[in-house]
Design a protein around this motif. Structure first.
Motif, PDB file in Angstrom:
ATOM      1  N   GLU A   6      -6.303 -11.883   0.162  1.00 49.62           N
ATOM      2  CA  GLU A   6      -4.993 -12.234  -0.379  1.00 49.62           C
ATOM      3  C   GLU A   6      -4.413 -11.050  -1.135  1.00 49.62           C
ATOM      4  N   VAL A   7      -3.124 -10.855  -1.007  1.00 48.47           N
ATOM      5  CA  VAL A   7      -2.451  -9.772  -1.700  1.00 48.47           C
ATOM      6  C   VAL A   7      -2.148 -10.222  -3.118  1.00 48.47           C
ATOM      7  N   ASP A   8      -2.687  -9.485  -4.078  1.00 45.84           N
ATOM      8  CA  ASP A   8      -2.448  -9.769  -5.491  1.00 45.84           C
ATOM      9  C   ASP A   8      -1.482  -8.718  -6.009  1.00 45.84           C
ATOM     10  N   THR A   9      -0.245  -9.125  -6.261  1.00 45.76           N
ATOM     11  CA  THR A   9       0.768  -8.155  -6.677  1.00 45.76           C
ATOM     12  C   THR A   9       0.521  -7.643  -8.089  1.00 45.76           C
ATOM     13  N   ASP A  10      -0.310  -8.334  -8.887  1.00 45.23           N
ATOM     14  CA  ASP A  10      -0.604  -7.887 -10.245  1.00 45.23           C
ATOM     15  C   ASP A  10      -1.694  -6.813 -10.277  1.00 45.23           C
ATOM     16  N   THR A  11      -2.536  -6.791  -9.256  1.00 49.51           N
ATOM     17  CA  THR A  11      -3.638  -5.840  -9.214  1.00 49.51           C
ATOM     18  C   THR A  11      -3.418  -4.875  -8.059  1.00 49.51           C
ATOM     19  N   LYS A  12      -3.383  -3.604  -8.370  1.00 47.90           N
ATOM     20  CA  LYS A  12      -3.221  -2.604  -7.325  1.00 47.90           C
ATOM     21  C   LYS A  12      -4.587  -2.048  -6.957  1.00 47.90           C
ATOM     22  N   ARG A  13      -4.869  -2.028  -5.683  1.00 50.85           N
ATOM     23  CA  ARG A  13      -6.100  -1.408  -5.206  1.00 50.85           C
ATOM     24  C   ARG A  13      -5.891   0.097  -5.134  1.00 50.85           C
ATOM     25  N   ARG A  14      -6.976   0.821  -5.300  1.00 48.14           N
ATOM     26  CA  ARG A  14      -6.934   2.283  -5.237  1.00 48.14           C
ATOM     27  C   ARG A  14      -6.676   2.717  -3.792  1.00 48.14           C
ATOM     28  N   CYS A  44       0.848  -1.167   0.000  1.00 44.47           N
ATOM     29  CA  CYS A  44       0.000   0.000   0.000  1.00 44.47           C
ATOM     30  C   CYS A  44       0.901   1.240   0.000  1.00 44.47           C
ATOM     31  N   HIS A  45       0.751   2.053  -1.002  1.00 45.05           N
ATOM     32  CA  HIS A  45       1.569   3.251  -1.095  1.00 45.05           C
ATOM     33  C   HIS A  45       0.770   4.460  -0.646  1.00 45.05           C
ATOM     34  N   PRO A  46       1.368   5.331   0.148  1.00 47.35           N
ATOM     35  CA  PRO A  46       0.639   6.507   0.636  1.00 47.35           C
ATOM     36  C   PRO A  46       0.126   7.366  -0.515  1.00 47.35           C
ATOM     37  N   ALA A  47      -1.065   7.878  -0.348  1.00 49.26           N
ATOM     38  CA  ALA A  47      -1.636   8.803  -1.312  1.00 49.26           C
ATOM     39  C   ALA A  47      -1.103  10.191  -1.026  1.00 49.26           C
ATOM     40  N   PRO A  48      -1.091  11.062  -2.037  1.00 45.88           N
ATOM     41  CA  PRO A  48      -0.656  12.432  -1.767  1.00 45.88           C
ATOM     42  C   PRO A  48      -1.564  13.085  -0.736  1.00 45.88           C
ATOM     43  N   ARG A  49      -1.010  13.898   0.133  1.00 48.97           N
ATOM     44  CA  ARG A  49      -1.797  14.576   1.175  1.00 48.97           C
ATOM     45  C   ARG A  49      -2.015  16.033   0.795  1.00 48.97           C
ATOM     46  N   TRP A  50      -3.269  16.449   0.921  1.00 46.96           N
ATOM     47  CA  TRP A  50      -3.615  17.856   0.741  1.00 46.96           C
ATOM     48  C   TRP A  50      -4.253  18.313   2.034  1.00 46.96           C
ATOM     49  N   PRO A  51      -3.623  19.210   2.770  1.00 48.58           N
ATOM     50  CA  PRO A  51      -4.185  19.659   4.048  1.00 48.58           C
ATOM     51  C   PRO A  51      -5.619  20.153   3.884  1.00 48.58           C
ATOM     52  N   GLY A  52      -6.489  19.672   4.756  1.00 50.82           N
ATOM     53  CA  GLY A  52      -7.879  20.107   4.744  1.00 50.82           C
ATOM     54  C   GLY A  52      -8.750  19.401   3.722  1.00 50.82           C
ATOM     55  N   ASP A  53      -8.193  18.506   2.905  1.00 52.05           N
ATOM     56  CA  ASP A  53      -8.995  17.797   1.901  1.00 52.05           C
ATOM     57  C   ASP A  53      -9.829  16.735   2.598  1.00 52.05           C
ATOM     58  N   THR A  54     -11.137  16.923   2.644  1.00 55.28           N
ATOM     59  CA  THR A  54     -12.009  15.989   3.365  1.00 55.28           C
ATOM     60  C   THR A  54     -13.058  15.384   2.441  1.00 55.28           C
ATOM     61  N   ARG A  55     -12.746  15.191   1.180  1.00 54.77           N
ATOM     62  CA  ARG A  55     -13.709  14.584   0.264  1.00 54.77           C
ATOM     63  C   ARG A  55     -14.076  13.167   0.692  1.00 54.77           C
ATOM     64  N   HIS A  56     -13.142  12.465   1.275  1.00 54.42           N
ATOM     65  CA  HIS A  56     -13.373  11.099   1.736  1.00 54.42           C
ATOM     66  C   HIS A  56     -13.446  11.138   3.259  1.00 54.42           C
ATOM     67  N   ARG A  57     -14.608  10.808   3.816  1.00 52.53           N
ATOM     68  CA  ARG A  57     -14.804  10.834   5.267  1.00 52.53           C
ATOM     69  C   ARG A  57     -15.308   9.472   5.719  1.00 52.53           C
ATOM     70  N   PHE A  58     -15.003   9.117   6.962  1.00 50.57           N
ATOM     71  CA  PHE A  58     -15.475   7.860   7.510  1.00 50.57           C
ATOM     72  C   PHE A  58     -16.932   7.961   7.916  1.00 50.57           C
ATOM     73  N   LEU A  59     -17.670   6.901   7.697  1.00 49.66           N
ATOM     74  CA  LEU A  59     -19.066   6.772   8.089  1.00 49.66           C
ATOM     75  C   LEU A  59     -19.103   5.705   9.175  1.00 49.66           C
ATOM     76  N   THR A  60     -19.683   6.026  10.318  1.00 48.08           N
ATOM     77  CA  THR A  60     -19.687   5.105  11.453  1.00 48.08           C
ATOM     78  C   THR A  60     -21.094   4.604  11.734  1.00 48.08           C
ATOM     79  N   GLN A  61     -21.204   3.632  12.622  1.00 45.70           N
ATOM     80  CA  GLN A  61     -22.528   3.138  12.989  1.00 45.70           C
ATOM     81  C   GLN A  61     -23.288   4.152  13.837  1.00 45.70           C
ATOM     82  N   ARG A  62     -22.632   5.170  14.339  1.00 43.83           N
ATOM     83  CA  ARG A  62     -23.365   6.260  14.997  1.00 43.83           C
ATOM     84  C   ARG A  62     -24.216   7.007  13.967  1.00 43.83           C
ATOM     85  N   GLN A  63     -23.685   7.138  12.759  1.00 44.74           N
ATOM     86  CA  GLN A  63     -24.407   7.799  11.683  1.00 44.74           C
ATOM     87  C   GLN A  63     -25.319   6.834  10.941  1.00 44.74           C
TER      88      GLN A  63
END
Length: 146
Positions: free
Chosen positions: A50-58, A1-20
């Motif tokens: 299983e880790v598939d080295t041929d397929t990279k997950r986003r 898993c390779h780190p994605a670029p970080r943009w401070p304050g970028d919150t397009r992707h947020r966690f959804l919990t069972q509280r919500q």
């Protein structure tokens, strides 16, 4: 898993919990040697671990509280499974007037993700002294809530 670029304050992707989305509490999870099985009511899905080295997950950064963590997408079938649960949950459709999750599209692109393991320490503002190591270090960032 390779780190994605970080943009401070970028919150397009947020966690959804069972509280919500209280229906998340009805999901049963089973882990075996090479898959994760999720069941909810009469629906189920089996997701390969299983880790598939041929397929990279986003990978991308997702906001959790006032922080961001790098996560890896578990695929479209897992997303469809979770989206069906969210769409059927009345609590996910309600909200304060003018701030309804359904009307704002907030819960319209739900994805199942896993945490990309890293060695980044949790920010000190989230770590009580009782959770620090005996050397005073903070634990690593994770997706747990307590």
């Amino acid at each position: 898993c390779h780190p994605a670029p970080r943009w401070p304050g970028d919150t397009r992707h947020r966690f959804l919990t069972q509280r919500q989305c209280p229906s998340f509490a009805t999901i049963m999870a089973k882990l075996d040697e090479d898959s994760l099985v999720l069941e909810c009511g009469d629906q189920s899905i089996q997701i390969s671990t299983e880790v598939d080295t041929d397929t990279k997950r986003r990978t991308f950064d997702a906001g959790i509280w006032d922080d961001q963590v790098t996560v890896e997408d578990m695929g479209d079938e897992a997303a469809k499974f979770l989206q069906a649960i969210v769409d059927a949950d009345e609590a996910c459709k309600s909200g304060d007037e003018g701030d309804s999750p359904a009307s704002s599209g907030m819960f319209q692109k739900v994805r199942l993700v896993e945490h990309c393991i890293n060695d980044r320490e949790a920010p000190s503002k989230f770590v009580p002294s009782s959770a620090q190591t005996w050397l005073g270090k903070s634990p690593q960032v994770s997706l747990t809530d307590g």
